[in-house]
Motif scaffolding. Structure first.
Motif, short mmCIF file in Angstrom:
data_model
loop_
_atom_site.label_atom_id
_atom_site.label_comp_id
_atom_site.label_asym_id
_atom_site.label_seq_id
_atom_site.Cartn_x
_atom_site.Cartn_y
_atom_site.Cartn_z
N HIS A 32 0.83 -1.21 0.00
CA HIS A 32 0.00 0.00 0.00
C HIS A 32 0.86 1.26 0.00
CE1 HIS A 32 -3.31 -2.74 1.01
NE2 HIS A 32 -4.13 -1.76 0.65
N GLU A 45 0.94 4.22 -2.75
CA GLU A 45 0.70 5.60 -2.34
C GLU A 45 1.80 6.53 -2.83
OE1 GLU A 45 -0.23 8.17 1.74
OE2 GLU A 45 0.23 6.04 1.84
N TYR A 104 -8.53 3.12 -2.01
CA TYR A 104 -8.13 2.11 -2.98
C TYR A 104 -9.34 1.36 -3.52
CZ TYR A 104 -3.38 2.79 -1.25
OH TYR A 104 -2.18 3.34 -0.91
N TYR A 145 -10.36 -2.34 -4.69
CA TYR A 145 -9.90 -3.72 -4.55
C TYR A 145 -10.75 -4.64 -5.42
CZ TYR A 145 -7.54 -1.90 -0.39
OH TYR A 145 -6.75 -1.18 0.47
N ARG A 191 -4.93 2.73 -6.52
CA ARG A 191 -5.43 3.93 -5.87
C ARG A 191 -6.56 4.52 -6.71
NH1 ARG A 191 -3.21 6.10 -1.62
NH2 ARG A 191 -3.94 8.20 -2.11
#
Length: 304
Positions: free
Chosen positions: A135, A139, A157, A159, A280
């Motif tokens: 993550h 980012e 985010y 998924y 993202r």
């Protein structure tokens, strides 16, 4: 002066093709607000509305939209032709992926092999870490596409479940554990054994902690004898008799089949989790990245 760009054209033709802002956002891995912003910017550049607002079902093109659509298609087709020409001159396509341990070991090999058949010129760059580290890579922009075992931030985010995994408790193949297996014992009955755990940022660890919470057990109540950040090292330690561990069934499959480990279901129905593709929400993906995401979603690849 031209007041629109290729991304706006791509969003425009996708909305027109799917007849929906929502479906276009999903197809392009964008938020619906970003799709709307691109359309509004394109409309300002062209001097009028492209879609009839307020349509109850599918969106409809205005007269300006009808005239602009074939031109937009042609521009995008010509750009794809230029891209193919550049690639034919030897330019490599590089796709940077980030993956936590289990997806990197069990999922990415099949995905990369399958996609390389569709895009022979594509080269991969893979960054590895636990789910929390993946993550952070997404980012900071070190990778645009990640694969994780835990959905940590639904707001930031998107998924996409890719593969179902199962957590099992594994032990050394010792007589007392074989006897428990023969009696049909569940893994939850062995939680008082010396335990080997993954690091806190691991998706496996977070799902296991959630399982313990469901049972009313605090992680601090376990008799943890080692915390190890690599599944293979954990499995070697379990084989040596240091303790038991809760691991991905995909990761332990080979050792269980060879007979060096025993696997116990945590529950009668199993304890399942998903492995996710993560991007993202505000990140706009390149055509190569979108093609890879669609390849993953279409499912035409060999599953482990």
């Amino acid at each position: 002066m031209v007041e629109f760009n290729l991304k706006q054209l791509e969003v425009f033709v996708t909305v027109a093709r799917l007849g929906s802002f929502t479906q276009a956002a999903q197809a392009l891995y964008l938020t619906q607000s970003t799709v709307s912003a691109h359309i509004q910017a394109l409309e300002r550049g062209l001097g009028g509305p492209l879609f009839q607002r307020g349509a109850r079902r599918q969106v409809c093109l205005t007269w300006l939209g009808e005239r602009a659509l074939p031109m937009a298609w042609e521009i995008l087709d010509r750009c794809r032709g230029l891209q193919a020409l550049a690639q034919s001159d030897g330019e490599e396509e590089v796709l940077t992926l980030a993956a936590s341990t289990v997806p990197a070991q069990c999922l990415l090999p099949a995905l990369m092999a399958g996609f390389s058949k569709c895009r022979p010129g594509c080269r991969f760059r893979l960054r590895k870490g636990d789910s929390a580290q993946v993550h952070r890579l997404l980012e900071e922009g070190s990778a645009s596409i990640g694969f994780v075992g835990a959905a940590l931030d639904q707001a930031a985010y998107r998924y996409q479940p890719v593969l179902e995994d199962k957590l099992v408790l594994v032990t050394a193949n010792l007589p007392r554990f074989r006897a428990l297996r023969e009696r049909g014992a569940m893994g939850r009955a062995l939680l008082e054994e010396p335990m080997l755990c993954r690091e806190p940022g691991s998706g496996t660890r977070q799902r296991f902690d959630a399982y313990l919470e469901r049972l009313g057990i605090q992680p601090s109540e376990l008799r943890v004898v080692a915390q190890i950040d690599q599944p293979e090292a954990i499995l070697g330690a379990v084989e040596s008799g240091l303790g038991v561990s809760v691991c991905s069934a995909l990761v332990v499959q080979d050792r269980v089949e060879r007979g060096s480990l025993l696997a116990f279901e945590l529950e009668e129905e199993g304890f399942h989790r998903s492995l996710y593709l993560a991007v993202r929400r505000e990140r706009e993906l390149s055509s190569l990245e979108l093609a890879f995401c669609h390849f993953v979603e279409d499912g035409g690849w060999e599953r482990p």
